[in-house]
Design a protein around this motif. Structure first.
Motif, mmCIF file in Angstrom:
data_model
loop_
_atom_site.group_PDB
_atom_site.id
_atom_site.type_symbol
_atom_site.label_atom_id
_atom_site.label_comp_id
_atom_site.label_asym_id
_atom_site.label_seq_id
_atom_site.Cartn_x
_atom_site.Cartn_y
_atom_site.Cartn_z
ATOM 1 N N PRO A 10 1.138 53.073 21.313
ATOM 2 C CA PRO A 10 1.148 54.544 21.342
ATOM 3 C C PRO A 10 2.480 55.037 20.782
ATOM 4 C CG PRO A 10 0.908 53.608 23.581
ATOM 5 C CD PRO A 10 1.366 52.512 22.661
ATOM 6 N N ASP A 41 0.166 60.154 19.293
ATOM 7 C CA ASP A 41 -0.077 61.240 20.239
ATOM 8 C C ASP A 41 0.166 62.538 19.474
ATOM 9 O OD1 ASP A 41 -0.170 63.091 22.238
ATOM 10 O OD2 ASP A 41 1.227 62.049 23.572
ATOM 11 N N LYS A 72 0.636 66.424 30.034
ATOM 12 C CA LYS A 72 1.945 66.193 29.411
ATOM 13 C C LYS A 72 3.096 66.713 30.234
ATOM 14 C CE LYS A 72 3.265 64.803 25.131
ATOM 15 N NZ LYS A 72 2.902 64.458 23.780
ATOM 16 N N ARG A 84 2.151 57.966 30.756
ATOM 17 C CA ARG A 84 2.310 58.124 29.312
ATOM 18 C C ARG A 84 1.454 57.100 28.579
ATOM 19 N NH1 ARG A 84 8.762 58.813 28.925
ATOM 20 N NH2 ARG A 84 8.849 60.780 30.065
ATOM 21 N N ASP A 114 6.441 51.586 21.711
ATOM 22 C CA ASP A 114 7.261 51.648 20.495
ATOM 23 C C ASP A 114 8.762 51.540 20.756
ATOM 24 O OD1 ASP A 114 7.762 54.198 21.506
ATOM 25 O OD2 ASP A 114 7.046 55.274 19.726
ATOM 26 N N ASP A 115 9.183 51.627 22.028
ATOM 27 C CA ASP A 115 10.622 51.703 22.288
ATOM 28 C C ASP A 115 11.216 50.452 22.934
ATOM 29 O OD1 ASP A 115 9.164 52.187 24.598
ATOM 30 O OD2 ASP A 115 10.670 53.517 25.451
ATOM 31 N N ARG A 231 15.192 51.752 26.635
ATOM 32 C CA ARG A 231 14.849 53.154 26.394
ATOM 33 C C ARG A 231 15.961 53.752 25.549
ATOM 34 N NH1 ARG A 231 12.978 56.028 31.740
ATOM 35 N NH2 ARG A 231 11.709 57.162 30.249
HETATM 36 N N1 UDP Z 1 4.143 58.082 24.491
HETATM 37 C C1 UDP Z 1 3.209 58.925 23.903
HETATM 38 N N2 UDP Z 1 3.221 60.265 24.245
HETATM 39 C C2 UDP Z 1 4.133 60.791 25.133
HETATM 40 C C3 UDP Z 1 5.063 59.913 25.725
HETATM 41 C C4 UDP Z 1 5.045 58.572 25.394
HETATM 42 O O1 UDP Z 1 2.395 58.484 23.092
HETATM 43 O O2 UDP Z 1 4.083 62.004 25.399
HETATM 44 C C5 UDP Z 1 4.155 56.647 24.123
HETATM 45 C C6 UDP Z 1 5.541 56.115 23.735
HETATM 46 O O3 UDP Z 1 5.765 56.256 22.344
HETATM 47 C C7 UDP Z 1 5.466 54.661 24.193
HETATM 48 C C8 UDP Z 1 4.494 54.706 25.376
HETATM 49 O O4 UDP Z 1 3.740 55.912 25.245
HETATM 50 O O5 UDP Z 1 4.938 53.809 23.177
HETATM 51 C C9 UDP Z 1 5.233 54.715 26.715
HETATM 52 O O6 UDP Z 1 6.092 55.845 26.774
HETATM 53 P P1 UDP Z 1 7.633 55.725 27.218
HETATM 54 O O7 UDP Z 1 8.272 54.611 26.484
HETATM 55 O O8 UDP Z 1 8.245 57.075 27.092
HETATM 56 O O9 UDP Z 1 7.429 55.370 28.762
HETATM 57 P P2 UDP Z 1 8.390 54.586 29.753
HETATM 58 O O10 UDP Z 1 9.163 53.587 28.976
HETATM 59 O O11 UDP Z 1 9.240 55.637 30.366
HETATM 60 O O12 UDP Z 1 7.449 53.966 30.710
#
Ligand code: UDP
Ligand code: MN
Length: 246
Positions: A10, A41, A72, A84, A114-115, A231
């Protein structure tokens, strides 16, 4: 005989999006037999993501699934702050189920945000998955590492070291498991949902496929860290130069 690894990613627009996607796509270039499934998204596919995928020359599928605005919310109340990547991951799963045939197509499915930071060694472990494989994830849940606890004698997972609810059926981050494609294709009801309690997405999803006793502990019986839940800091942007993709 390296299986195809379907990586479901995502992604959403923010200033670091291209940098993040550049990093993970270039990691994937170092791995054989990748099929990258990128789900934006967004209302429509963006040129930024389209061009990045094209220039990567990876085997890839580009999809779009916009998170419903009500989901959201960035409210501080944890009951309001939603999961998410839910619609995006489900859209990736639907694509697999609509386009691949159980028994005919072989592979492993991995949810690749992706992060995060991924070692190429991780993909050698994913390639070993028979049904459901698990491994440690660094820098997550308030710990330096979250990991399955493996009984040295039996080689089975007996529990989890987790900073948060270690008694969950599967106290594992999204980056800490991969599932055989055949299981994904045959268990068609297995999806993510906003109904799942906070922190329970992984546990509830994995419960469709397996039990703790059946888990395959990889990465040297879960003693090695090959993925980190990093992150990226949001950059402070005080001005934007037009007509250049960043
Ligand atoms: N993501 C998305 N839409 C959003 C927020 C996050 O598609 O509004 C994607 C983001 O790019 C990532 C995954 O969902 O690939 C998880 O999000 P994030 O890394 O922000 O979550 P966390 O690491 O806080 O669990
Ligand atoms: Mn993340």
């Amino acid at each position: 005989n390296y299986p195809i690894i379907y990586c479901i990613t995502p992604t959403y627009w923010r200033y670091v999006q291209k940098a993040e996607l550049t990093q993970i796509s270039q990691t994937l270039k170092l791995v054989p037999n990748i099929h990258w499934i990128v789900i934006e998204d967004a209302k429509e596919k963006s040129d930024l993501v389209r061009n990045l995928i094209e220039e990567s020359h990876l085997i890839a599928t580009h999809l779009v699934a916009q998170t419903a605005p009500v989901e959201k919310s960035k409210d501080k109340n944890p009951k309001v702050k939603r999961h998410r990547g839910v619609e995006q991951r489900n859209t990736g799963l639907k694509w697999l189920r609509d386009n691949l045939v159980p028994g005919k197509h072989k592979g492993v499915v991995y949810f690749m945000d992706d992060d995060n930071t991924y070692s190429i060694k991780l993909f050698e472990e994913i390639a070993k998955v028979k049904r459901v494989g698990v491994w440690p994830v660094g820098l997550v849940g308030g710990l330096n590492v979250e990991m399955p606890i493996v009984d040295e004698n039996t080689g089975k997972v007996t529990g989890y070291k987790s900073g948060w609810l270690p008694n969950r059926p599967f106290a594992i981050d999204m980056a800490g498991f991969a599932i055989n494609l055949d299981l994904i294709l045959t268990k068609k009801d297995a999806n993510f949902s906003y109904q799942m309690a906070k922190g329970m997405q992984e546990s509830e999803f994995l419960s469709y496929f397996t039990t703790k006793e059946e888990l395959e502990p990889l990465a040297d019986l879960c003693t090695k860290v090959y993925v980190w839940h990093t992150r990226t800091e949001t950059p402070k942007i005080s001005g934007t130069i037009p007509n250049i993709e960043v």
